[in-house]
Write an enzyme that holds these catalytic residues in place. Structure first.
Site, PDB file in Angstrom:
ATOM      1  N   ASN A  14     -11.631 107.340 -77.559  1.00 43.12           N
ATOM      2  CA  ASN A  14     -12.027 106.020 -77.059  1.00 43.12           C
ATOM      3  C   ASN A  14     -13.303 105.606 -77.786  1.00 43.12           C
ATOM      4  O   ASN A  14     -14.380 106.103 -77.482  1.00 43.12           O
ATOM      5  CB  ASN A  14     -12.256 106.129 -75.539  1.00 43.12           C
ATOM      6  CG  ASN A  14     -12.791 104.845 -74.949  1.00 43.12           C
ATOM      7  OD1 ASN A  14     -12.830 103.805 -75.608  1.00 43.12           O
ATOM      8  ND2 ASN A  14     -13.215 104.912 -73.691  1.00 43.12           N
ATOM      9  N   TRP A  15     -13.140 104.722 -78.762  1.00 42.39           N
ATOM     10  CA  TRP A  15     -14.305 104.320 -79.570  1.00 42.39           C
ATOM     11  C   TRP A  15     -15.257 103.393 -78.810  1.00 42.39           C
ATOM     12  O   TRP A  15     -16.359 103.115 -79.262  1.00 42.39           O
ATOM     13  CB  TRP A  15     -13.833 103.616 -80.854  1.00 42.39           C
ATOM     14  CG  TRP A  15     -13.179 104.514 -81.855  1.00 42.39           C
ATOM     15  CD1 TRP A  15     -12.895 105.851 -81.729  1.00 42.39           C
ATOM     16  CD2 TRP A  15     -12.716 104.134 -83.161  1.00 42.39           C
ATOM     17  NE1 TRP A  15     -12.294 106.322 -82.872  1.00 42.39           N
ATOM     18  CE2 TRP A  15     -12.164 105.290 -83.765  1.00 42.39           C
ATOM     19  CE3 TRP A  15     -12.704 102.941 -83.876  1.00 42.39           C
ATOM     20  CZ2 TRP A  15     -11.621 105.277 -85.049  1.00 42.39           C
ATOM     21  CZ3 TRP A  15     -12.160 102.917 -85.146  1.00 42.39           C
ATOM     22  CH2 TRP A  15     -11.625 104.079 -85.729  1.00 42.39           C
ATOM     23  N   HIS A  98     -10.717 102.841 -66.979  1.00 45.24           N
ATOM     24  CA  HIS A  98     -11.875 103.626 -67.428  1.00 45.24           C
ATOM     25  C   HIS A  98     -13.073 103.307 -66.517  1.00 45.24           C
ATOM     26  O   HIS A  98     -13.245 102.166 -66.090  1.00 45.24           O
ATOM     27  CB  HIS A  98     -12.216 103.286 -68.886  1.00 45.24           C
ATOM     28  CG  HIS A  98     -13.239 104.221 -69.453  1.00 45.24           C
ATOM     29  ND1 HIS A  98     -14.579 104.079 -69.194  1.00 45.24           N
ATOM     30  CD2 HIS A  98     -13.116 105.329 -70.223  1.00 45.24           C
ATOM     31  CE1 HIS A  98     -15.239 105.062 -69.794  1.00 45.24           C
ATOM     32  NE2 HIS A  98     -14.363 105.835 -70.428  1.00 45.24           N
ATOM     33  N   GLU A 100     -16.082 102.801 -67.061  1.00 45.95           N
ATOM     34  CA  GLU A 100     -16.964 101.711 -67.504  1.00 45.95           C
ATOM     35  C   GLU A 100     -16.368 100.357 -67.155  1.00 45.95           C
ATOM     36  O   GLU A 100     -17.090  99.403 -66.852  1.00 45.95           O
ATOM     37  CB  GLU A 100     -17.235 101.849 -69.013  1.00 45.95           C
ATOM     38  CG  GLU A 100     -18.204 102.996 -69.282  1.00 45.95           C
ATOM     39  CD  GLU A 100     -18.053 103.652 -70.638  1.00 45.95           C
ATOM     40  OE1 GLU A 100     -17.448 103.062 -71.545  1.00 45.95           O
ATOM     41  OE2 GLU A 100     -18.545 104.801 -70.774  1.00 45.95           O
ATOM     42  N   GLU A 170     -11.743 111.979 -65.509  1.00 42.10           N
ATOM     43  CA  GLU A 170     -13.053 111.791 -66.133  1.00 42.10           C
ATOM     44  C   GLU A 170     -14.126 111.645 -65.059  1.00 42.10           C
ATOM     45  O   GLU A 170     -14.361 110.535 -64.554  1.00 42.10           O
ATOM     46  CB  GLU A 170     -13.051 110.520 -66.987  1.00 42.10           C
ATOM     47  CG  GLU A 170     -12.095 110.572 -68.157  1.00 42.10           C
ATOM     48  CD  GLU A 170     -12.579 109.661 -69.278  1.00 42.10           C
ATOM     49  OE1 GLU A 170     -12.750 110.163 -70.390  1.00 42.10           O
ATOM     50  OE2 GLU A 170     -12.806 108.464 -69.027  1.00 42.10           O
ATOM     51  N   GLY A 176     -20.589 110.779 -71.465  1.00 39.27           N
ATOM     52  CA  GLY A 176     -21.716 110.402 -72.324  1.00 39.27           C
ATOM     53  C   GLY A 176     -23.022 111.087 -71.965  1.00 39.27           C
ATOM     54  O   GLY A 176     -24.090 110.680 -72.419  1.00 39.27           O
ATOM     55  N   SER A 215     -17.859 114.227 -72.121  1.00 39.08           N
ATOM     56  CA  SER A 215     -18.642 115.099 -73.003  1.00 39.08           C
ATOM     57  C   SER A 215     -17.827 116.225 -73.619  1.00 39.08           C
ATOM     58  O   SER A 215     -18.311 117.359 -73.763  1.00 39.08           O
ATOM     59  CB  SER A 215     -19.870 115.650 -72.259  1.00 39.08           C
ATOM     60  OG  SER A 215     -20.715 114.579 -71.861  1.00 39.08           O
ATOM     61  N   GLY A 236     -14.920 110.328 -75.943  1.00 35.37           N
ATOM     62  CA  GLY A 236     -15.737 109.168 -76.289  1.00 35.37           C
ATOM     63  C   GLY A 236     -16.584 109.457 -77.515  1.00 35.37           C
ATOM     64  O   GLY A 236     -16.135 109.339 -78.654  1.00 35.37           O
ATOM     65  N   GLY A 237     -17.827 109.873 -77.280  1.00 40.02           N
ATOM     66  CA  GLY A 237     -18.799 110.069 -78.356  1.00 40.02           C
ATOM     67  C   GLY A 237     -18.269 110.863 -79.544  1.00 40.02           C
ATOM     68  O   GLY A 237     -18.435 110.449 -80.698  1.00 40.02           O
TER      69      GLY A 237
HETATM   70  P1  PGA Z   1     -17.729 110.933 -73.758  1.00 40.94           P
HETATM   71  O1  PGA Z   1     -16.841 109.731 -73.152  1.00 40.94           O
HETATM   72  O2  PGA Z   1     -16.766 111.846 -74.479  1.00 40.94           O
HETATM   73  O3  PGA Z   1     -18.708 110.267 -74.675  1.00 40.94           O
HETATM   74  O4  PGA Z   1     -18.362 111.605 -72.594  1.00 40.94           O
HETATM   75  C1  PGA Z   1     -15.600 109.980 -72.556  1.00 40.94           C
HETATM   76  C2  PGA Z   1     -14.967 108.688 -72.125  1.00 40.94           C
HETATM   77  O5  PGA Z   1     -15.678 107.757 -71.748  1.00 40.94           O
HETATM   78  O6  PGA Z   1     -13.739 108.574 -72.156  1.00 40.94           O
END
Ligand code: PGA
Length: 257
Positions: A14-15, A98, A100, A170, A176, A215, A236-237
């Site tokens: 997930n960019w 997600h 966010e 998640e 993050g 993470s 993510g990251g």
């Molecule tokens: P992260 O993000 O790997 O940076 O913790 C995961 C995500 O939001 O799907």
């Protein structure tokens, strides 16, 4: 007993709102394709919507393409949105719910359920994300939150079998932060998720890849992939580095070798 061998591992990157330029996005996409070519894992990248077409062209058939969200309706007066119809032929996957989106865009459990149903109706594979916040975890609400979110996400599906559904667990506090869940804790929730899926569709539940997200790195991924109910990761990251993301994809393959 989980029928793990029947499920192909799925690793999705997930960019989010990265990278900053189209040139960087295309270079990253090509590097990911090179780093993961021929690995027996469903590898997916989810770039910003504006680059879906270009990134799909850059990776060819080796890497799947996912959107980061979509609207539940097919068309209409929904400024800034895009629909499953519009993703047809471009993306094979879509991340829905997600944390966010839930936090910053007020996405509700019910809306996630409508979106999941729309994705399935249009032949897109939804990666539905569920997970508790830190305060919910502290107060012992993890199971209640995940149960509520999961039930709502699949509420409008006729069947889980054949739907193409994937679930990402998640925990919000792990996203993050560098503070990943332990593989054992992630497995406990993943096992619970599969149990909830079985209540709805005992056969279909065995088909659903359950991913861990929060993470994940090339160094901690193997610990998650060794768990009986974890079939991959939502990253993510680390998905912004082809080397790190490629390492995670290779770890997913190695766990099944
Ligand atoms: P992260 O993000 O790997 O940076 O913790 C995961 C995500 O939001 O799907």
């Amino acid at each position: 007993m989980s029928q793990r061998a029947a499920r192909r591992p799925l690793v999705a990157g997930n960019w989010k709102m990265n990278p900053a330029t189209r040139a960087e996005a295309l270079a990253l996409a090509r590097d990911v394709a090179r780093a993961t070519r021929g690995v027996p894992v469903d590898t997916v990248i989810c770039p910003p919507a504006i680059w879906l077409v270009d990134v799909a062209g850059a990776v060819g058939d080796d890497v799947g393409i996912g959107a980061q969200t979509m609207h539940a309706e097919e068309r209409g007066a929904f400024t800034g949105e895009l629909s499953a119809l519009m993703l047809d032929g471009i993306a094979g996957y879509v991340i829905l719910g997600h944390s966010e989106r839930r936090q910053y865009d007020c996405e509700t459990d019910a809306a996630v359920g409508r979106k999941v149903a729309s994705a399935v109706r249009h032949g897109l594979r939804p990666i539905a994300a569920v997970g508790e916040r830190a305060d919910e975890r502290r107060t012992g609400l993890t199971d209640a939150v995940v149960t509520r979110q999961l039930r709502a996400a699949i509420a409008m599906l006729d069947a889980v079998a054949g739907s193409g559904l994937a679930i990402a667990y998640e925990p919000v506090w792990a996203i993050g932060t560098g503070d990943a869940a332990s593989p054992a804790d992630a497995q406990a929730v993943a096992g619970r998720i599969r149990e909830l899926l079985r209540e709805v569709d005992p056969r279909g539940a065995e088909e659903v890849p359950i991913l861990y997200g929060g993470s994940v790195t090339a160094s901690n991924a193997a610990g998650f992939f060794a768990q009986p109910d974890l079939d991959g990761a939502l990253v993510g990251g680390a998905s912004l580095s082809a080397e790190a993301f490629g390492g995670i994809v290779h770890a997913a393959a190695a766990a099944r070798a």
